[in-house]
Design an enzyme around this catalytic site. Structure first.
Site, short mmCIF file in Angstrom:
data_model
loop_
_atom_site.label_atom_id
_atom_site.label_comp_id
_atom_site.label_asym_id
_atom_site.label_seq_id
_atom_site.Cartn_x
_atom_site.Cartn_y
_atom_site.Cartn_z
N GLU B 53 0.96 -1.35 -0.04
CA GLU B 53 0.05 -0.03 -0.02
C GLU B 53 0.76 1.34 0.03
O GLU B 53 0.38 2.46 -0.60
CB GLU B 53 -1.04 -0.13 1.15
CG GLU B 53 -2.09 -0.85 1.09
CD GLU B 53 -1.75 -2.39 1.60
OE1 GLU B 53 -0.56 -2.55 1.90
OE2 GLU B 53 -2.73 -3.06 1.94
N PHE B 115 -11.31 -6.88 14.00
CA PHE B 115 -10.34 -7.38 13.20
C PHE B 115 -10.08 -6.42 12.00
O PHE B 115 -10.95 -5.82 11.37
CB PHE B 115 -10.68 -8.71 12.63
CG PHE B 115 -9.55 -9.45 11.47
CD1 PHE B 115 -8.60 -9.87 11.94
CD2 PHE B 115 -10.05 -9.43 10.17
CE1 PHE B 115 -7.65 -10.20 11.09
CE2 PHE B 115 -9.07 -9.74 9.20
CZ PHE B 115 -7.90 -10.26 9.63
N GLN B 116 -8.69 -6.13 11.99
CA GLN B 116 -8.19 -4.99 10.81
C GLN B 116 -8.84 -3.76 11.24
O GLN B 116 -9.03 -3.00 10.35
CB GLN B 116 -8.45 -5.61 9.59
CG GLN B 116 -7.56 -6.86 9.18
CD GLN B 116 -7.39 -7.20 7.55
OE1 GLN B 116 -8.55 -6.75 7.03
NE2 GLN B 116 -6.18 -7.50 7.56
N LYS B 165 -17.60 -0.45 6.32
CA LYS B 165 -18.09 -1.59 5.21
C LYS B 165 -19.59 -1.19 5.07
O LYS B 165 -20.27 -1.42 4.22
CB LYS B 165 -17.94 -2.86 6.03
CG LYS B 165 -18.22 -3.90 5.02
CD LYS B 165 -17.65 -5.19 5.31
CE LYS B 165 -17.87 -6.25 4.20
NZ LYS B 165 -17.45 -7.61 4.62
N MET B 483 24.79 8.55 1.00
CA MET B 483 24.63 9.81 1.65
C MET B 483 25.07 9.55 3.29
O MET B 483 25.92 10.54 3.70
CB MET B 483 23.22 10.28 1.23
CG MET B 483 23.22 11.82 1.78
SD MET B 483 24.41 13.02 0.92
CE MET B 483 23.37 13.43 -0.75
#
Lengths: 171, 585
Positions: B53, B115-116, B165, B483
């Site tokens: 993502e 959940f999630q 949802k 760097m």
């Protein structure tokens, strides 16, 4: 052009916002995320029809920081208007406190006497306690609380400052 | 008659269609299943499936920066949303318009540690321009349209819309775009005329002026870049462009001095330091540009044009602030300049250009000759020579190679350069290049990267393979975080604490494993042919060029130093003259 190394001054800023979830978190997050001071912050809905809330913030900083704070507040999406009441001129500031004092005998009488001078009202009372309601500028509340300390001060709840411009102008 | 009803998922698709979105970068999951089911049943909207993502957001950024449109991301709740945080912060820092739709657990479960579940609006509040949690399906269309408005108007930025949802599954009415405008957000695009007149007065009286332009010019659209060039030409002023502004003025223009700042050119930095009038157009006085603030352009009167009032007087106090969109203000500035028939001090300007000529003569971007292996500057320079006649889009990761790309690849057009400027996100380059390629299917897209950054989003090679996105990756192998190693060498007595990566993949085999072409140049002599082979291949290519591992980026203003305290090269301690052991870039 504004000064960069000026003195720290206290400013009272009024912010008109959409009354939506998260708006207060956004304002507070801005202050904590960028390291600005909050001396007091109050919020309540002021126009149910238009769904508007008003936040009053008392903050302090140099002129450069105060300008930053206002610009940062102004660019938040749910913010309608930001007014620096300290800069705009004459305004009225008020705060309310509920002050609980425990005591008997002479101390109890003395607390009532002082409350009278400060025009504080008794809103709850038992045989050995009072709850005073006092309204005024933050400094007046500070003075009252200071005087109550030796008389049995046991609890304080303060609202934080609300403010409004004098005269005809409105937000 | 009751209004027509749609499901939340249908409303999302309808909004995207009305907003003229042709592609979303997304990754499905539990709560977004109904949305993905609607996506499945249509073929108007293209869906690209990155492998992470974070990469979806960077891809959307690359798409947005190379097309000027809003980049759209669609992810699921919980980890899907938290994985976007780096990308969103990157887009916020660089002012890139992104709308990120995140799934959320049903409203009845919010706050229950479902959940999630993650507090997405809480987590992203400080890394987005604005965010929304949609609680009722009837609000969905209005909020989504508003999100697009907020993302691209004013100072652009990322906006998150969190969709539970039950909102996705619910049925409600559609609000058309005209009826969905934020009540409170009305950014100012036109500059104050009085301030513009004052700016013209200051500019007309300047003896040593400079135009210092940044990403605000690019964000304003290609017309603003045209206007910047026009302003430069009618005034005769020199121009410097920040890392975010590269391409806003053709690098081939005689009045262009290169980039200012920590690894900017000597002439740009000296001109910034010595100028008497500085016109900042859509840049933000970033610390990497200003160096030590107390010594930043000490003699200059400053004019600052910015669409974001909070950028003005944040780091540097200015005499003339102008709040407005770069394009609008430039247009008005040019009008006022022309109509007031100002006559700049030609003699002073001539002397100023002579001085600039002396600084230019230092050839600050000269680098040492190749040994057996290539100098990294050489590899980047040769890439530029090979693509300079083409319309090329370049994305980079973060570190030394990023600075070399900024120094040696020159742009003549805006929207061609994708780099993580503000946040400095390693792992940005590959997904950003991917997004640019999706937005410009026929364009030549090059990603300049190096091991450590590249490994941070290397999984996206699979995405290139799946969609046959012909991104050309120039990968510089120097064995370390260049760097970090450079700073350790310069400021920590060369104690290379954790900056050397002792195990990295065989890049050619890795490319092969992902199903794309892999090439390698181990010596300087092989570089040109390898670049040629990369460019002619019809598909994605990973070209690994082994480079001198100890090369440092110069010129350099050490952190906390001022513009006139530049280090020009490794021998600068003894002499500021370029030695004979250099080639000219």
């Amino acid at each position: 052009m504004i000064a960069s190394n000026g003195e720290m001054t206290s400013h009272t800023i009024a912010v008109l916002v959409e009354n939506e979830p998260g708006v207060l978190a956004r304002v507070i997050g801005l202050f904590s995320g960028r390291g600005y001071n909050i001396e007091s912050l109050t919020v309540a809905e002021v126009n149910a029809k238009e769904n508007l809330s008003r936040i009053t913030i008392v903050t302090s900083g140099t002129e450069m920081i105060i300008e930053q704070i206002k610009a940062q507040l102004e660019r938040l999406v749910p913010v309608h208007k930001v007014i620096d009441l300290t800069l705009e001129g004459d305004h009225v500031e008020r705060e309310m406190a509920l002050v609980k004092v425990r005591g008997t005998g002479e101390k109890r009488v003395e607390s009532l006497r002082i409350a009278d001078i400060f025009r504080a009202h008794v809103v709850d009372s038992t045989n050995e306690s009072f709850v005073f309601e006092i309204v005024g500028a933050a400094s007046k509340l500070d003075a009252f609380i200071h005087l109550m300390e030796p008389l049995g001060l046991i609890d304080i709840s303060r609202t934080g400052t609300v403010a409004i411009a004098r005269g005809l102008s409105a937000m | 008659m009751p209004k027509e009803q749609y499901t939340g998922a249908e409303i999302v698709l309808k909004v995207l269609q009305d907003q003229d979105v042709d592609v979303v970068f997304g990754y499905p999951g539990g709560v977004t299943l109904p949305l993905y089911d609607v996506l499945y049943k249509q073929n108007r909207l293209r869906h690209i499936l990155p492998r992470h993502e974070q990469a979806a957001v960077h891809a959307a950024e690359g798409y947005a920066r190379s097309t000027g449109k809003v980049g759209v991301v669609l992810v699921t709740s919980g980890p899907g949303a938290t994985n976007t945080v780096t990308g969103l912060t990157d887009a916020l820092m660089d002012s890139i318009p992104v709308v990120c739709i995140t799934g959320q657990v049903p409203t009845s479960l919010i706050g229950n540690d479902a959940f999630q579940e993650a507090d997405t609006t809480g987590i992203t509040r400080s890394c987005t321009k604005h965010n929304y949690l949609v609680r009722h399906v009837d609000d969905l269309a209005r909020i989504l349209h508003e999100a697009f408005f907020v993302a691209q108007n004013g100072r652009p930025g990322p906006v998150v819309v969190d969709l539970p949802k039950d909102v996705i599954l619910g049925r409600g009415e559609y609000t058309p775009v005209e009826a969905a405008r934020p009540r409170s957000y009305k950014p100012k695009v036109k500059g104050d005329v009085k301030a513009i007149r004052e700016a013209v007065k200051l500019m007309a009286a300047a003896k040593r002026p400079i135009l210092y332009a940044g990403g605000g010019v690019i964000n304003s659209g290609p017309a603003a870049s045209q206007l910047l060039g026009e302003l430069a030409h009618i005034t005769g002023f020199p121009v410097t462009l920040t890392l975010m502004g590269l391409g806003a003025m053709p690098a081939s223009d005689k009045q262009y001095l290169g980039m200012p700042g920590m690894h900017g050119t000597y002439e740009a930095n000296m001109a910034m330091h010595d100028c008497d009038v500085m016109v900042n157009i859509g840049a933000r006085f970033d610390d990497r540009v200003t160096g030590r603030l107390a010594d930043f352009a000490p003699d200059a009167k400053k004019i600052h044009i910015d669409i974001d009032p909070s950028s003005i007087n944040k780091n540097v106090l200015v005499e003339v602030p102008i709040v407005g969109d770069a394009g609008h203000v430039l247009e008005d500035l040019i009008k006022v300049w022309k109509s007031s028939q100002v006559a700049p001090d030609a003699k002073a300007l001539d002397a100023w250009w002579k001085q600039i000529g002396k600084w230019r003569a230092k050839k600050c971007l000269a680098y040492r000759k190749n040994g057996k292996v290539a100098k990294p500057q050489y590899a980047v320079d040769r890439l530029f020579q090979a693509v300079k006649d083409k319309d090329v889009f370049v994305a980079t990761d973060v570190g030394q190679h990023q600075m070399w790309a900024a120094q040696y690849i020159h742009f003549d057009k805006p929207n061609r350069w994708m780099t993580s400027g503000g946040l400095g996100t390693m792992g940005y380059g590959l997904p950003a290049a991917m997004g640019a390629q999706v937005g410009n299917p026929n364009g030549l897209v090059v990603c300049v990267t190096s091991e450590c950054s590249f490994l941070m989003n290397v999984q996206e090679l699979a995405t290139l393979a799946q969609y046959k996105l012909p991104v050309k990756i120039l990968h510089l192998s120097n064995g370390s975080m260049g760097m970090v190693r450079q700073w350790q060498e310069m400021f920590y007595d060369n104690r290379l604490s954790q900056s050397v990566m002792e195990a990295v993949p065989d890049w050619v085999k890795l490319a092969d494993a992902f199903g794309i072409k892999g090439l390698r140049a181990e010596t300087a002599g092989e570089v040109d042919d390898a670049i040629k082979a990369m460019l002619v291949h019809d598909g994605p290519v990973l070209l690994d060029v082994v480079v001198d591992p100890l090369e440092n980026v110069y010129p350099m203003i050490p952190s906390g130093a001022a513009h006139h305290e530049m280090i020009l090269g490794p021998t600068d301690a003894e002499s500021t003259e370029s030695g004979s052991d250099v080639v000219l870039a």
